[in-house]
Design a protein around this motif. Structure first.
Motif, PDB file in Angstrom:
ATOM      1  N   LYS A  87       0.728  -1.128  -0.095  1.00 60.61           N
ATOM      2  CA  LYS A  87       0.052   0.008  -0.036  1.00 60.61           C
ATOM      3  C   LYS A  87       0.808   1.282   0.048  1.00 60.61           C
ATOM      4  N   THR A  88       0.506   2.225  -0.697  1.00 64.63           N
ATOM      5  CA  THR A  88       1.218   3.583  -0.654  1.00 64.63           C
ATOM      6  C   THR A  88       0.479   4.820   0.133  1.00 64.63           C
ATOM      7  N   ALA A  89       1.023   5.413   0.548  1.00 63.17           N
ATOM      8  CA  ALA A  89       0.245   6.550   1.165  1.00 63.17           C
ATOM      9  C   ALA A  89      -0.404   7.840   0.497  1.00 63.17           C
ATOM     10  N   THR A  90      -1.394   8.026   0.612  1.00 64.78           N
ATOM     11  CA  THR A  90      -1.767   9.253  -0.150  1.00 64.78           C
ATOM     12  C   THR A  90      -1.928  10.582   0.642  1.00 64.78           C
ATOM     13  N   THR A  91      -0.948  11.420  -0.092  1.00 63.46           N
ATOM     14  CA  THR A  91      -0.709  12.826   0.627  1.00 63.46           C
ATOM     15  C   THR A  91      -1.457  13.800  -0.120  1.00 63.46           C
ATOM     16  N   ALA A  92      -1.716  14.737   0.473  1.00 61.53           N
ATOM     17  CA  ALA A  92      -2.375  15.904   0.065  1.00 61.53           C
ATOM     18  C   ALA A  92      -2.342  17.117   0.961  1.00 61.53           C
ATOM     19  N   GLN A 178     -11.783  12.672 -20.804  1.00 62.18           N
ATOM     20  CA  GLN A 178     -11.567  14.075 -21.004  1.00 62.18           C
ATOM     21  C   GLN A 178     -12.891  14.977 -20.722  1.00 62.18           C
ATOM     22  N   GLY A 179     -12.542  15.913 -19.939  1.00 66.55           N
ATOM     23  CA  GLY A 179     -13.619  16.895 -19.803  1.00 66.55           C
ATOM     24  C   GLY A 179     -14.235  16.417 -18.232  1.00 66.55           C
ATOM     25  N   ASP A 180     -13.995  15.381 -17.705  1.00 67.07           N
ATOM     26  CA  ASP A 180     -14.385  14.840 -16.501  1.00 67.07           C
ATOM     27  C   ASP A 180     -13.947  15.827 -15.437  1.00 67.07           C
ATOM     28  N   THR A 181     -14.954  16.194 -14.352  1.00 66.99           N
ATOM     29  CA  THR A 181     -14.540  17.104 -13.233  1.00 66.99           C
ATOM     30  C   THR A 181     -15.187  16.477 -11.958  1.00 66.99           C
ATOM     31  N   ALA A 182     -14.782  17.236 -10.907  1.00 65.81           N
ATOM     32  CA  ALA A 182     -15.395  16.662  -9.739  1.00 65.81           C
ATOM     33  C   ALA A 182     -16.979  16.822  -9.680  1.00 65.81           C
ATOM     34  N   PHE A 183     -17.126  17.853 -10.387  1.00 64.82           N
ATOM     35  CA  PHE A 183     -18.860  18.046 -10.615  1.00 64.82           C
ATOM     36  C   PHE A 183     -19.397  16.883 -11.597  1.00 64.82           C
ATOM     37  N   THR A 184     -18.892  16.720 -12.771  1.00 67.29           N
ATOM     38  CA  THR A 184     -19.211  15.599 -13.654  1.00 67.29           C
ATOM     39  C   THR A 184     -19.258  14.504 -12.759  1.00 67.29           C
ATOM     40  N   ALA A 185     -18.441  14.228 -12.135  1.00 63.94           N
ATOM     41  CA  ALA A 185     -18.179  12.576 -11.322  1.00 63.94           C
ATOM     42  C   ALA A 185     -19.388  12.501 -10.417  1.00 63.94           C
ATOM     43  N   LEU A 186     -19.899  13.578  -9.655  1.00 60.21           N
ATOM     44  CA  LEU A 186     -21.053  13.464  -8.777  1.00 60.21           C
ATOM     45  C   LEU A 186     -22.045  13.251  -9.735  1.00 60.21           C
ATOM     46  N   GLN A 187     -22.607  14.008 -10.761  1.00 62.88           N
ATOM     47  CA  GLN A 187     -23.707  13.858 -11.577  1.00 62.88           C
ATOM     48  C   GLN A 187     -23.762  12.404 -12.098  1.00 62.88           C
ATOM     49  N   LYS A 188     -22.601  11.764 -12.678  1.00 66.88           N
ATOM     50  CA  LYS A 188     -22.632  10.290 -13.098  1.00 66.88           C
ATOM     51  C   LYS A 188     -23.014   9.595 -11.924  1.00 66.88           C
ATOM     52  N   LEU A 189     -22.487   9.724 -10.650  1.00 65.89           N
ATOM     53  CA  LEU A 189     -22.903   8.846  -9.473  1.00 65.89           C
ATOM     54  C   LEU A 189     -24.313   8.935  -9.234  1.00 65.89           C
ATOM     55  N   CYS A 190     -24.941   9.979  -9.056  1.00 70.31           N
ATOM     56  CA  CYS A 190     -26.365  10.483  -8.754  1.00 70.31           C
ATOM     57  C   CYS A 190     -27.074   9.551 -10.021  1.00 70.31           C
ATOM     58  N   ARG A 191     -26.754   9.883 -11.203  1.00 68.67           N
ATOM     59  CA  ARG A 191     -27.585   9.149 -12.154  1.00 68.67           C
ATOM     60  C   ARG A 191     -27.428   7.684 -12.097  1.00 68.67           C
ATOM     61  N   ASP A 192     -26.310   7.141 -11.830  1.00 66.95           N
ATOM     62  CA  ASP A 192     -26.262   5.488 -11.700  1.00 66.95           C
ATOM     63  C   ASP A 192     -26.896   5.100 -10.791  1.00 66.95           C
ATOM     64  N   ASN A 193     -27.336   5.760  -9.590  1.00 71.21           N
ATOM     65  CA  ASN A 193     -27.886   5.434  -8.389  1.00 71.21           C
ATOM     66  C   ASN A 193     -29.254   5.975  -8.132  1.00 71.21           C
ATOM     67  N   ASN A 194     -29.563   6.542  -9.297  1.00 73.08           N
ATOM     68  CA  ASN A 194     -31.246   7.251  -9.053  1.00 73.08           C
ATOM     69  C   ASN A 194     -31.394   8.184  -7.731  1.00 73.08           C
ATOM     70  N   SER A 228     -14.045  16.897  -1.193  1.00 68.59           N
ATOM     71  CA  SER A 228     -12.480  16.823  -1.177  1.00 68.59           C
ATOM     72  C   SER A 228     -12.122  15.958  -2.258  1.00 68.59           C
ATOM     73  N   VAL A 229     -10.693  16.220  -2.554  1.00 64.07           N
ATOM     74  CA  VAL A 229      -9.972  15.481  -3.673  1.00 64.07           C
ATOM     75  C   VAL A 229      -8.880  14.981  -2.860  1.00 64.07           C
ATOM     76  N   ASN A 230      -8.657  13.567  -2.732  1.00 61.35           N
ATOM     77  CA  ASN A 230      -7.473  12.886  -2.242  1.00 61.35           C
ATOM     78  C   ASN A 230      -7.325  13.503  -0.697  1.00 61.35           C
ATOM     79  N   GLY A 231      -8.510  13.942  -0.118  1.00 58.65           N
ATOM     80  CA  GLY A 231      -8.520  14.398   1.220  1.00 58.65           C
ATOM     81  C   GLY A 231      -7.928  15.708   1.513  1.00 58.65           C
ATOM     82  N   ALA A 232      -7.940  16.562   0.370  1.00 58.69           N
ATOM     83  CA  ALA A 232      -7.781  17.857   0.681  1.00 58.69           C
ATOM     84  C   ALA A 232      -9.248  18.599   0.019  1.00 58.69           C
TER      85      ALA A 232
END
Length: 264
Positions: A87-92, A178-194, A228-232
């Motif tokens: 395992k490798t540590a995630t730093t932020a 390409q074009g994915d953002t923290a916001f579009t990631a949330l949009q996709k998650l919400c769509r996939d889980n109704n 948050s992204v990678n804890g930051a």
């Protein structure tokens, strides 16, 4: 709030996410689990927290193997066994930004949710916007935990209120495009889980106002959604955070300053 304690035998665990608190009354966050994915922790004590509404949650008091990191964490964030040497540590680093955001008045009709903005004095790490938008509707929730993604993927999850045990409402790992953002990631998650999601603004000025019908200001002007992204905590809108791969994005409900490790 009532707390009942019992001793635990010393056992090894590791974490991938979650928040550590300095006391079992969960008033002050002192560490974020995402920073310690390569650390082995040992259990010492259990606290069963009973809140005023009768809901219960179990927290464990743990210490790192070197004793430098310790605190109370929701037991479901702990995974049995010591950390693998691979395992490798995630730093932020953590940054902050104070902005004024808006509180939506949400009305639901059929399968869409419309939002109208009302100003609220809440500070969150999202940029505000003036235009409104509709979102994916639904009301179901799912549970799961996010894992460290590969370099060509990102992991995104939603954590509900701490008062309800910071339950993971939904999570998934997705190949980055390409074009994915923290916001579009949330949009996709919400769509996939109704799941419903409300927002205002667009582009780099988008502001997430509600998820699963829990909107900013629901429990007073202090409540809202952070990411948050990678804890930051990035200092700009999720719509302006471009994903490259390897990121872990966590959307979380915050009720009071500091309860998620960010003081606003």
């Amino acid at each position: 709030m009532k707390v009942k304690y019992k001793k635990l035998s010393k056992k090894a665990y590791h974490v991938t996410t979650g928040t550590f608190y300095s006391t079992s009354y969960l008033k002050k966050a002192n560490h974020l689990g995402v920073h310690y994915q390569s650390t082995t922790f040992y259990t010492y004590q259990q606290a069963t927290v009973t809140r005023a509404n009768g809901s219960k949650a179990v927290y464990y008091y743990v210490k790192s193997s070197n004793g430098k990191v310790k605190g109370w964490i929701w037991h479901s964030y702990l995974k049995k066994g010591a950390v693998s040497n691979k395992k490798t540590a995630t730093t932020a680093t953590k940054s902050s930004n104070k902005t004024a955001v808006t509180t939506p008045a949400t009305s639901t009709t059929g399968s869409t949710t419309s939002t109208t903005s009302a100003t609220a004095p809440i500070t969150a790490l999202q940029a505000g916007g003036t235009s409104s938008a509709t979102s994916v509707a639904g009301g179901s929730t799912s549970t799961g935990t996010s894992t460290t993604p590969a370099s060509d993927s990102y992991a995104v999850s939603i954590e509900g209120p701490i008062a309800d045990g910071s339950q993971v409402w939904a999570s998934e790992t997705v190949k980055v495009k390409q074009g994915d953002t923290a916001f579009t990631a949330l949009q996709k998650l919400c769509r996939d889980n109704n799941m419903q999601m409300g927002y205002t603004g667009s582009g780099t000025s988008v502001y997430v106002s509600s998820i699963n019908y829990k909107g900013a200001g629901t429990n007073g002007s202090g409540g809202g959604w952070l990411y948050s992204v990678n804890g930051a905590f990035p200092n700009h809108s999720a719509g302006g955070y471009d994903l490259q791969g390897g990121e872990t994005i966590v959307w979380m409900w915050t009720q009071n300053s500091g309860d998620r490790g960010y003081n606003f």
